[in-house]
Write an enzyme that holds these catalytic residues in place. Sequence first.
Site, mmCIF file in Angstrom:
data_model
loop_
_atom_site.group_PDB
_atom_site.id
_atom_site.type_symbol
_atom_site.label_atom_id
_atom_site.label_comp_id
_atom_site.label_asym_id
_atom_site.label_seq_id
_atom_site.Cartn_x
_atom_site.Cartn_y
_atom_site.Cartn_z
ATOM 1 N N ASP A 87 6.483 1.441 -0.437
ATOM 2 C CA ASP A 87 5.103 1.600 -1.098
ATOM 3 C C ASP A 87 4.507 0.142 -2.062
ATOM 4 O O ASP A 87 5.171 -0.732 -2.208
ATOM 5 C CB ASP A 87 5.643 2.796 -2.486
ATOM 6 C CG ASP A 87 3.987 2.701 -2.994
ATOM 7 O OD1 ASP A 87 2.948 2.990 -2.259
ATOM 8 O OD2 ASP A 87 4.435 3.092 -4.208
ATOM 9 N N ASP A 112 1.472 -0.091 -4.660
ATOM 10 C CA ASP A 112 0.912 0.111 -5.841
ATOM 11 C C ASP A 112 2.219 0.454 -7.316
ATOM 12 O O ASP A 112 3.212 2.072 -6.371
ATOM 13 C CB ASP A 112 0.193 1.438 -6.437
ATOM 14 C CG ASP A 112 -0.904 0.805 -5.872
ATOM 15 O OD1 ASP A 112 -1.570 -0.212 -5.860
ATOM 16 O OD2 ASP A 112 -1.338 1.240 -5.138
ATOM 17 N N ASP A 128 8.271 4.390 -5.700
ATOM 18 C CA ASP A 128 8.934 4.555 -7.594
ATOM 19 C C ASP A 128 8.023 5.734 -7.334
ATOM 20 O O ASP A 128 8.303 5.735 -9.069
ATOM 21 C CB ASP A 128 7.208 3.208 -8.278
ATOM 22 C CG ASP A 128 5.933 3.666 -8.593
ATOM 23 O OD1 ASP A 128 5.419 3.819 -6.900
ATOM 24 O OD2 ASP A 128 4.972 3.283 -8.630
#
Length: 400
Positions: free
Chosen positions: A88, A90, A286
């Site tokens: 991922d 961001d 995250d």
Amino acid sequence: TPSVQTASPTLLTASPHLATASVNPHLVMVSVSTHLVMVSVNPHLVMVSVSTHLVMALLQDQTDQSVLIPKGEVLEVLVDSFDSVLLDLDGVVYKGAIAIPNAVDSITKFQDSGKILGYLTNNSSRRPDTIAEQLVGLGIKAVPSQIIGSAMSGASLLASKIPAGSKVLVVGGEGLRHEVSLEGFEVVDHASTQPAAVIQGFSPDVSWRELAQASFAIQGGAIWIATNQDWTIPVEQGIAPGNGTLVGAVHTAVGILPEVAGKPHRPIFDYAIQKLKVKKPLMVGDRLDTDIRGANAAGIESAVVLTGIANRKELVAAKPEDRPSYILDDLSGLFENYVEPETTKRGSKCGKSVVELLGDSVVLVSGNPKSLETLKAACHLIWGSGRPIYGLQVEPSIYS
């Protein structure tokens, strides 16, 4: 720790299933869990022991002086078990325009290994070449073909539902408009054009008028696809509203929910595996509700990093579908010997941390409450207890 001693070349079995050691005057080969490391030694050094937990070879010379050879890059590091990594962006690689600590060095190290790296992002606002340029600006070697975005999977999903050349009302950034155009659709901005579909993605510039036009088109019969439903997005200043909040606004007006192309839904994972031609990827994210839940649903192992949205409290309370295979501080953990928590008589142990379940109370018996080992031990105990988190009293120092 299995121990062997020899002064002449011979093949020694240090453990029937964990390690073998072959010793001669010039070379020691240690195989641990099928990973090989070559260690050059002086003629007077002989192999004394192999530790598969500390991941180091202990050599001893004729004066009984010990020499420690630390863990090598190919010994029991997490990424060795996978042919690729899907990251991922961001909250994992960067926050806004700022690289997350250890991200650049870790990505460079992984790329130098020759394995396949892809970036799996729900952010549909930018084109792959723009994202690749940002990564290059951070010091990461990147090309647009590595970027797998929800705009791509969303446009691909559209192509399976409406004819080529159809009008599509696009709510979102240039990246989404670009991908919809590449699929052969006509991009429009107003419900009055009677679009066959609405596709909605995130952009910081999305306005009320665009949300209203999307609502009118959906009420008029257009199918509705959302690139993702991330409620929040991490930026330099903090946590900001994400595409899920904008989708919620349209949902309030139209009374139905969209089909979703991005994480945690299956289309983006299938698209990534097909495009990158990988067989055993590790998804690193995250967010438990998108990255981890989506990987679990797609049958992919996952790792969560604590550099973005997910925190300790969220992890100990995670529902089964949101539980990662691995827990890392940041991307540098991909290159460390991952210590799995172990079940004990009354709880769980990981490294120096021991967490126990005493009645309804989850307590830290030993170890640093702020350490990753304590968090891993607590998650292992709670997740394996079969009891809902609201029925347990977890010591606050474990998750605060």
